[in-house]
Enzyme design. Structure first.
Site, short mmCIF file in Angstrom:
data_model
loop_
_atom_site.label_atom_id
_atom_site.label_comp_id
_atom_site.label_asym_id
_atom_site.label_seq_id
_atom_site.Cartn_x
_atom_site.Cartn_y
_atom_site.Cartn_z
N ASP A 19 0.83 -1.21 0.00
CA ASP A 19 0.00 0.00 0.00
C ASP A 19 0.86 1.26 0.00
O ASP A 19 2.00 1.25 0.49
CB ASP A 19 -0.93 -0.03 1.23
CG ASP A 19 -2.05 0.99 1.13
OD1 ASP A 19 -2.40 1.38 -0.01
OD2 ASP A 19 -2.55 1.42 2.18
N HIS A 36 2.41 3.32 -8.96
CA HIS A 36 2.20 1.89 -9.23
C HIS A 36 3.36 1.31 -10.05
O HIS A 36 3.82 0.21 -9.79
CB HIS A 36 0.87 1.67 -9.98
CG HIS A 36 -0.34 2.10 -9.19
ND1 HIS A 36 -0.52 1.79 -7.87
CD2 HIS A 36 -1.43 2.84 -9.55
CE1 HIS A 36 -1.67 2.31 -7.44
NE2 HIS A 36 -2.24 2.96 -8.45
N LEU A 130 10.33 -20.62 -5.05
CA LEU A 130 9.31 -19.77 -4.41
C LEU A 130 7.97 -19.86 -5.13
O LEU A 130 7.90 -19.79 -6.35
CB LEU A 130 9.82 -18.32 -4.43
CG LEU A 130 8.87 -17.25 -3.92
CD1 LEU A 130 8.66 -17.38 -2.42
CD2 LEU A 130 9.42 -15.85 -4.23
C1 IPE Z 1 -5.33 -2.57 0.02
O1 IPE Z 1 -5.03 -1.24 -0.18
C2 IPE Z 1 -5.37 -3.29 -1.28
C3 IPE Z 1 -4.08 -3.44 -1.96
C4 IPE Z 1 -2.91 -3.04 -1.53
C5 IPE Z 1 -4.14 -4.11 -3.21
P1 IPE Z 1 -6.17 -0.12 -0.30
O2 IPE Z 1 -5.48 1.16 -0.53
O3 IPE Z 1 -7.17 -0.52 -1.29
O4 IPE Z 1 -6.83 -0.17 1.16
P2 IPE Z 1 -7.70 0.91 1.93
O5 IPE Z 1 -8.76 1.39 0.99
O6 IPE Z 1 -6.78 2.01 2.33
O7 IPE Z 1 -8.23 0.17 3.12
C1 IPE Z 2 -1.60 0.23 -3.30
O1 IPE Z 2 -1.36 1.59 -3.32
C2 IPE Z 2 -1.84 -0.35 -4.68
C3 IPE Z 2 -3.24 -0.68 -4.96
C4 IPE Z 2 -4.21 -0.69 -4.09
C5 IPE Z 2 -3.55 -1.07 -6.32
P1 IPE Z 2 -2.56 2.63 -3.36
O2 IPE Z 2 -2.95 2.84 -4.78
O3 IPE Z 2 -3.66 2.21 -2.46
O4 IPE Z 2 -1.88 3.94 -2.80
P2 IPE Z 2 -2.43 4.90 -1.68
O5 IPE Z 2 -2.76 4.04 -0.49
O6 IPE Z 2 -3.63 5.58 -2.23
O7 IPE Z 2 -1.30 5.83 -1.40
MG MG Z 3 -4.06 2.48 -0.50
#
Ligand code: IPE
Ligand code: IPE
Ligand code: MG
Length: 248
Positions: A19, A36, A130
């Site tokens: 995240d 990303h 892995l």
């Molecule tokens: C969790 O992250 C999902 C992934 C990392 C794929 P999110 O960014 O979607 O989670 P919330 O919305 O902050 O809980």
């Molecule tokens: C995690 O990073 C990747 C996905 C959920 C696809 P985020 O896109 O949630 O990035 P933040 O949390 O908004 O910074």
């Molecule tokens: Mg996020």
């Protein structure tokens, strides 16, 4: 950092909520998609570190059920990134003896992404190193509802009786059938929540929250998480004395 890790008690399965990509990119004055793309480098470093250590299973939460609700442009960008990354990395996965699989509602992914994934499964299917498990269009609640439907169908057709429903049966109807539960779950990005990840499997996992965004995550952070995991006393409901075999 490596010397601090005891190679004799490594987690067999590490699960990671990757995240913070969007926030990291915004901090750099870039758009979310840049984050990303940068995150793929962290995936590569993590894979390398896990392969070096001899970790058995690595589950990466890449896209949740709820992430479909993001702006169309971001979802499309993420799907493109998925396709191009699999295409670019499949040979290197294969060379490193990594076997790729996916958990999640794969039918929801665009056709080209499914095709790319299926080719990568085929190329890597006999690899014995892995096990890389990508959680894509994955949600713990979806997985549990799905498992219940599968079990109910078997009960309805008298294939199994009600009293045959137990933990083992439920486990074998989850997406992670045959995979040991993660001993260690790492989340980057600074949030202290599970966000619908492996709800059943995380019952007794050690949780580790790294206060950095996913694009900043490197081998050292992984080693630090494992070192911290090794300091924890896993009691599974028992007392400390029992766990240390000082009493029964
Ligand atoms: C969790 O992250 C999902 C992934 C990392 C794929 P999110 O960014 O979607 O989670 P919330 O919305 O902050 O809980
Ligand atoms: C995690 O990073 C990747 C996905 C959920 C696809 P985020 O896109 O949630 O990035 P933040 O949390 O908004 O910074
Ligand atoms: Mg996020």
């Amino acid at each position: 950092m490596l010397p601090q890790i005891d190679k004799n008690c490594l987690p067999r399965h590490i699960a990671i909520i990757m995240d913070g990509n969007g926030r990291w990119a915004n901090e750099q004055g870039k758009d979310r998609l840049f984050g990303h793309y940068k995150g793929v480098e962290s995936v590569r470093n993590t894979l390398e570190a896990c392969a070096e250590l001899g970790i058995g299973f690595l589950t990466l939460y890449a896209f949740s059920t709820e992430n479909w609700n993001r702006p169309d442009e971001e979802v499309a960008g993420l799907m493109e990134l998925l396709v191009s990354t699999i295409r670019a990395e499949v040979e290197s996965l294969h060379k490193n003896n990594i076997k790729l699989s996916v958990i999640g509602e794969i039918d929801k992914l665009p056709t080209n992404a499914r095709k790319e994934l299926e080719e990568a499964f085929e190329v890597t299917k006999n690899n014995s190193g892995l096990n890389l498990i990508m959680a894509l269009s994955y949600g713990g609640r979806w997985e549990l509802v799905n498992a219940m439907k599968k079990i109910a169908t078997k009960v309805k057709s008298n294939e199994i009786g009600l009293d045959e429903i137990d933990n083992d049966l439920l486990q074998s109807n989850l997406e992670t059938a045959g995979v040991p539960d993660p001993e260690l779950m790492i989340r980057t990005g600074g949030e202290y929540r599970i966000s619908n990840f492996l709800l059943y499997q995380l019952a007794y996992s050690e949780l580790y929250f790294a206060d950095i965004h996913w694009p900043q995550f490197n081998k050292e952070h992984l080693f630090a998480a494992i070192a911290e995991y090794q300091k924890r006393e896993r009691r599974f409901g028992k007392t400390g004395l029992q766990v240390n075999q000082l009493i029964d």
